[in-house]
Design a protein around this motif. Structure first.
Motif, PDB file in Angstrom:
ATOM      1  N   LEU A 170     -66.535   0.464 -42.016  1.00 56.16           N
ATOM      2  CA  LEU A 170     -65.163   0.007 -42.263  1.00 56.16           C
ATOM      3  C   LEU A 170     -65.030  -1.507 -42.267  1.00 56.16           C
ATOM      4  CD1 LEU A 170     -63.073   2.612 -40.224  1.00 56.16           C
ATOM      5  CD2 LEU A 170     -63.726   2.637 -42.641  1.00 56.16           C
ATOM      6  N   THR A 171     -65.983  -2.207 -41.678  1.00 55.29           N
ATOM      7  CA  THR A 171     -65.927  -3.669 -41.668  1.00 55.29           C
ATOM      8  C   THR A 171     -66.839  -4.294 -42.719  1.00 55.29           C
ATOM      9  OG1 THR A 171     -67.611  -3.719 -39.916  1.00 55.29           O
ATOM     10  CG2 THR A 171     -65.296  -3.791 -39.229  1.00 55.29           C
ATOM     11  N   SER A 172     -67.587  -3.446 -43.437  1.00 54.88           N
ATOM     12  CA  SER A 172     -68.471  -3.983 -44.478  1.00 54.88           C
ATOM     13  C   SER A 172     -67.654  -4.479 -45.675  1.00 54.88           C
ATOM     14  CB  SER A 172     -69.451  -2.895 -44.947  1.00 54.88           C
ATOM     15  OG  SER A 172     -68.772  -1.876 -45.653  1.00 54.88           O
ATOM     16  N   LYS A 173     -68.264  -5.336 -46.464  1.00 53.76           N
ATOM     17  CA  LYS A 173     -67.571  -5.917 -47.613  1.00 53.76           C
ATOM     18  C   LYS A 173     -67.861  -5.170 -48.913  1.00 53.76           C
ATOM     19  CE  LYS A 173     -67.361 -10.564 -45.640  1.00 53.76           C
ATOM     20  NZ  LYS A 173     -67.686 -12.007 -45.825  1.00 53.76           N
ATOM     21  N   ARG A 174     -68.478  -4.014 -48.791  1.00 53.63           N
ATOM     22  CA  ARG A 174     -68.771  -3.198 -49.973  1.00 53.63           C
ATOM     23  C   ARG A 174     -67.932  -1.919 -49.925  1.00 53.63           C
ATOM     24  NH1 ARG A 174     -71.770   0.911 -47.924  1.00 53.63           N
ATOM     25  NH2 ARG A 174     -73.028   0.482 -46.053  1.00 53.63           N
ATOM     26  N   LYS A 175     -67.867  -1.237 -51.048  1.00 51.56           N
ATOM     27  CA  LYS A 175     -67.155   0.039 -51.071  1.00 51.56           C
ATOM     28  C   LYS A 175     -67.910   1.051 -50.210  1.00 51.56           C
ATOM     29  CE  LYS A 175     -69.395   2.010 -55.183  1.00 51.56           C
ATOM     30  NZ  LYS A 175     -69.179   2.530 -56.553  1.00 51.56           N
ATOM     31  N   SER A 176     -67.178   2.007 -49.666  1.00 49.78           N
ATOM     32  CA  SER A 176     -67.789   3.015 -48.814  1.00 49.78           C
ATOM     33  C   SER A 176     -67.216   4.380 -49.142  1.00 49.78           C
ATOM     34  CB  SER A 176     -67.532   2.717 -47.331  1.00 49.78           C
ATOM     35  OG  SER A 176     -68.146   1.507 -46.932  1.00 49.78           O
ATOM     36  N   ALA A 177     -68.084   5.376 -49.141  1.00 54.78           N
ATOM     37  CA  ALA A 177     -67.667   6.775 -49.222  1.00 54.78           C
ATOM     38  C   ALA A 177     -68.329   7.472 -48.041  1.00 54.78           C
ATOM     39  CB  ALA A 177     -68.095   7.402 -50.538  1.00 54.78           C
ATOM     40  N   ILE A 178     -67.539   7.916 -47.083  1.00 56.68           N
ATOM     41  CA  ILE A 178     -68.037   8.426 -45.807  1.00 56.68           C
ATOM     42  C   ILE A 178     -67.707   9.914 -45.689  1.00 56.68           C
ATOM     43  CG2 ILE A 178     -67.961   8.127 -43.302  1.00 56.68           C
ATOM     44  CD1 ILE A 178     -66.688   5.296 -43.976  1.00 56.68           C
ATOM     45  N   LEU A 179     -68.669  10.695 -45.265  1.00 56.80           N
ATOM     46  CA  LEU A 179     -68.442  12.119 -45.032  1.00 56.80           C
ATOM     47  C   LEU A 179     -68.541  12.397 -43.535  1.00 56.80           C
ATOM     48  CD1 LEU A 179     -68.116  15.065 -45.983  1.00 56.80           C
ATOM     49  CD2 LEU A 179     -70.605  15.180 -46.196  1.00 56.80           C
ATOM     50  N   ILE A 180     -67.481  12.991 -42.982  1.00 55.49           N
ATOM     51  CA  ILE A 180     -67.451  13.383 -41.572  1.00 55.49           C
ATOM     52  C   ILE A 180     -67.107  14.868 -41.511  1.00 55.49           C
ATOM     53  CG2 ILE A 180     -66.382  13.023 -39.318  1.00 55.49           C
ATOM     54  CD1 ILE A 180     -65.650  10.203 -40.208  1.00 55.49           C
ATOM     55  N   TYR A 181     -67.991  15.658 -40.888  1.00 52.68           N
ATOM     56  CA  TYR A 181     -67.698  17.086 -40.808  1.00 52.68           C
ATOM     57  C   TYR A 181     -68.127  17.649 -39.463  1.00 52.68           C
ATOM     58  CZ  TYR A 181     -72.645  18.128 -41.780  1.00 52.68           C
ATOM     59  OH  TYR A 181     -74.009  18.224 -41.719  1.00 52.68           O
ATOM     60  N   GLY A 182     -67.549  18.779 -39.128  1.00 51.89           N
ATOM     61  CA  GLY A 182     -67.833  19.442 -37.859  1.00 51.89           C
ATOM     62  C   GLY A 182     -66.813  20.537 -37.641  1.00 51.89           C
ATOM     63  N   LYS A 183     -67.071  21.397 -36.674  1.00 51.93           N
ATOM     64  CA  LYS A 183     -66.191  22.524 -36.410  1.00 51.93           C
ATOM     65  C   LYS A 183     -64.782  22.053 -36.046  1.00 51.93           C
ATOM     66  CE  LYS A 183     -68.775  24.410 -33.246  1.00 51.93           C
ATOM     67  NZ  LYS A 183     -69.289  25.380 -32.246  1.00 51.93           N
ATOM     68  N   ARG A 184     -63.835  22.958 -36.122  1.00 53.59           N
ATOM     69  CA  ARG A 184     -62.458  22.639 -35.756  1.00 53.59           C
ATOM     70  C   ARG A 184     -62.373  22.201 -34.301  1.00 53.59           C
ATOM     71  NH1 ARG A 184     -58.505  24.168 -39.216  1.00 53.59           N
ATOM     72  NH2 ARG A 184     -59.066  25.499 -40.970  1.00 53.59           N
ATOM     73  N   ARG A 185     -61.466  21.273 -34.058  1.00 54.34           N
ATOM     74  CA  ARG A 185     -61.181  20.753 -32.717  1.00 54.34           C
ATOM     75  C   ARG A 185     -62.407  20.119 -32.064  1.00 54.34           C
ATOM     76  NH1 ARG A 185     -56.336  23.449 -31.236  1.00 54.34           N
ATOM     77  NH2 ARG A 185     -55.206  23.736 -33.193  1.00 54.34           N
ATOM     78  N   ILE A 186     -63.272  19.559 -32.881  1.00 54.80           N
ATOM     79  CA  ILE A 186     -64.480  18.940 -32.350  1.00 54.80           C
ATOM     80  C   ILE A 186     -64.290  17.438 -32.132  1.00 54.80           C
ATOM     81  CG2 ILE A 186     -65.671  18.239 -34.469  1.00 54.80           C
ATOM     82  CD1 ILE A 186     -67.240  20.218 -31.575  1.00 54.80           C
ATOM     83  N   GLY A 187     -63.158  16.892 -32.621  1.00 54.63           N
ATOM     84  CA  GLY A 187     -62.852  15.482 -32.401  1.00 54.63           C
ATOM     85  C   GLY A 187     -62.973  14.599 -33.619  1.00 54.63           C
ATOM     86  N   LYS A 188     -62.960  15.179 -34.814  1.00 54.87           N
ATOM     87  CA  LYS A 188     -63.102  14.379 -36.046  1.00 54.87           C
ATOM     88  C   LYS A 188     -61.928  13.423 -36.227  1.00 54.87           C
ATOM     89  CE  LYS A 188     -63.326  18.031 -38.624  1.00 54.87           C
ATOM     90  NZ  LYS A 188     -63.228  19.043 -37.528  1.00 54.87           N
ATOM     91  N   SER A 189     -60.717  13.958 -36.121  1.00 53.98           N
ATOM     92  CA  SER A 189     -59.528  13.127 -36.318  1.00 53.98           C
ATOM     93  C   SER A 189     -59.421  12.048 -35.252  1.00 53.98           C
ATOM     94  CB  SER A 189     -58.263  13.994 -36.326  1.00 53.98           C
ATOM     95  OG  SER A 189     -58.287  14.897 -37.410  1.00 53.98           O
ATOM     96  N   THR A 190     -59.793  12.397 -34.013  1.00 56.08           N
ATOM     97  CA  THR A 190     -59.749  11.422 -32.922  1.00 56.08           C
ATOM     98  C   THR A 190     -60.743  10.292 -33.174  1.00 56.08           C
ATOM     99  OG1 THR A 190     -59.120  13.154 -31.356  1.00 56.08           O
ATOM    100  CG2 THR A 190     -59.986  11.111 -30.434  1.00 56.08           C
ATOM    101  N   LEU A 191     -61.932  10.632 -33.637  1.00 57.46           N
ATOM    102  CA  LEU A 191     -62.938   9.617 -33.952  1.00 57.46           C
ATOM    103  C   LEU A 191     -62.441   8.697 -35.061  1.00 57.46           C
ATOM    104  CD1 LEU A 191     -65.823   8.405 -33.797  1.00 57.46           C
ATOM    105  CD2 LEU A 191     -66.501  10.154 -35.474  1.00 57.46           C
ATOM    106  N   ILE A 192     -61.900   9.284 -36.115  1.00 56.86           N
ATOM    107  CA  ILE A 192     -61.386   8.473 -37.233  1.00 56.86           C
ATOM    108  C   ILE A 192     -60.262   7.573 -36.758  1.00 56.86           C
ATOM    109  CG2 ILE A 192     -60.176   8.571 -39.439  1.00 56.86           C
ATOM    110  CD1 ILE A 192     -61.728  11.158 -40.028  1.00 56.86           C
TER     111      ILE A 192
END
Length: 481
Positions: free
Chosen positions: A16-38
């Motif tokens: 997120l702090t890099s100066k280039r474009k980024s396409a990031i994939l984050i996956y995991g089971k429900r309620r595993i903390g994905k939204s909290t991490l983001i």
């Protein structure tokens, strides 16, 4: 409070702090903390954030909702509409601002078009992104999100960072209950596992038994609903849930599962097991000394909470209704609970060795896990569950979930048994006792429950190139030989 995920947060920050474009994939089971991490990572992004949650709807419906989220984030009138996704992204790019777009629950948007179509659209969009834009793809249906990483998928090779979130291991899970005793830390993890959602809903002022009774046994309880309405929802639609019933608390062979289901070996079970592994619901285990022997392969439920559910609660509603949750616990769980916890303790010990290996503290170790032995003399066979493989032999560890310190006499008896079964392979012998030991002078490798949860232990390791740490005292290699 944000707990754990230090590595993943660092990786997201770099993207997120890099100066280039980024396409990031984050996956995991429900309620595993994905939204909290983001959410935690967004503090590092200096720009406009378009955070959108997709729903089960048509492509047109999701496109309209996405457009609304874009306009809201850009503080523009929401009356604007776009005919297709390409026009929407051309409009976003025309803003010439630093923008982060979050596609939460992407699998719902993906399912709104025929297979691969939306992924193909996004491939073109990602390829044409300017350096001031970044996209995060986030999803809970693991098998669907893993498709994006397959070579035949249009999005293959497009992600600059892939983060797979798993449950916390025993060590990070304990950060949710730092004031509990070592024994209770082991007990709580062995039953409830490492899901952040589960860990934040436990009442640590009450006993493990009360948490089980109040949150798991009752049909309408919080964690019972979590298992049946979230964890099992995707599974029940496509797979025979009896597969999990037969695995339960044990390690089951393919033939045992097939016999329980009463099915012919048409290949369907093999396909279902592979899919359940891909979904990270179950895992396939094999001894480190018999990795190619299919007859020695076992299947196990991966999640501690789900394992407990299928061991004690699944298909028992009639009994629970008759006796009530507290009496059901007394009659059906209490007597065998400590044995159940003992088996889970072996898993914790292997997680400990995994931490040590990942930190580089065990440079001589080539593999670790279970070890299969055959004893023709006594016409029996079995497994040792905590074994380290080195170039010149194996180190055998016995894991004991004890309330009282382990004695030297007990260790000596265990040593006799081990050496009588696998003397050719045995290099060193160690013991992991949750309650520690009542002796200090021995040639054994000793690891206490305190060592398992000690930051120093997890940093320094229980042994290194020159020798071993026995109760935190360095001993030369020659002394142990």
């Amino acid at each position: 409070m944000f707990i754990g995920r230090e590595k993943e947060l660092k990786e997201l920050k770099e993207e997120l702090t890099s100066k280039r474009k980024s396409a990031i994939l984050i996956y995991g089971k429900r309620r595993i903390g994905k939204s909290t991490l983001i959410s935690q990572s967004l503090k590092f992004f200096d720009g406009i954030i378009i955070n959108h949650l997709f729903v089960k709807s048509s492509f047109e419906g999701n496109l309209a909702l996405l457009t609304r989220s874009v306009m809201t984030a850009l503080d523009l009138p929401q009356s604007v509409s776009f005919y297709n996704l390409f026009d929407l992204f051309e409009f976003i790019k025309s803003q010439s601002k630093k923008i982060l777009i979050i596609f939460d629950e992407y699998q719902y948007f993906k399912a709104s078009l025929k297979e691969g179509e939306l992924d193909s659209y996004l491939q073109h969009i990602i390829d044409s992104l300017p350096d001031n834009m970044k996209i995060i793809f986030c999803g809970s249906y693991i098998s669907v999100m893993k498709e994006l990483l397959q070579e035949e998928n249009p999005l293959f090779g497009r992600f600059t960072k892939v983060i797979r979130l798993e449950e916390f291991d025993y060590f990070d899970a304990a950060k949710f209950y730092p004031d509990l005793s070592i024994r209770d830390k082991i007990r709580f993890y062995s039953v409830f596992g490492g899901s952040p959602y589960v860990l934040t809903n436990l009442d640590y002022k009450k006993s493990l038994e009360k948490n089980i009774s109040n949150l798991l046994i009752d049909q309408n309880s919080l964690l019972r609903s979590y298992i049946e309405n979230l964890m099992l929802k995707e599974i029940q639609k496509n797979y025979d849930v009896r597969i999990l019933e037969v695995i339960g608390n044990g390690k089951k062979k393919y033939s045992e599962i097939l016999n329980f289901l009463g099915s012919k070996d048409s290949g369907l079970l093999d396909k279902q097991l592979k899919n359940l592994i891909s979904m990270e619901t179950i895992t396939k285990l094999f001894p480190i000394n018999k990795s190619q022997d299919k007859k020695k392969q076992f299947y196990e439920i991966k999640d501690n909470l789900m394992r407990f559910y299928f061991t004690y609660i699944f298909a028992c509603d009639a009994l629970i209704y008759k006796f009530g949750q507290d009496e059901y616990f007394k009659k059906n769980i209490k007597a065998s609970l400590n044995t159940y916890l003992s088996y889970r303790f072996e898993g914790i010990v292997n997680q400990y060795f995994m931490r040590q290996c990942r930190k580089g503290n065990l440079p001589e170790v080539l593999d670790f896990g279970s070890f299969w032995y055959d004893d023709p003399k006594n016409n029996k066979n079995g497994q040792f569950d905590c074994v380290l493989k080195e170039t010149d032999g194996y180190d055998f560890f016995e894991a004991k979930f004890y309330e009282k310190p382990m004695s030297l006499e007990e260790c000596q008896k265990e040593e006799e048994q081990i050496k009588s079964l696998i003397s050719i392979h045995c290099k060193k012998i160690g013991f992991v006792s949750s309650a520690g030991f009542d002796f200090t002078d021995s040639d054994y490798i000793l690891i206490t429950g305190q060592d398992l949860y000690s930051l120093k232990s997890n940093t320094a390791g229980c042994f290194n190139n020159r020798g071993y740490l026995i109760n935190n005292i360095r001993v030369s290699q020659e002394t142990l030989s």
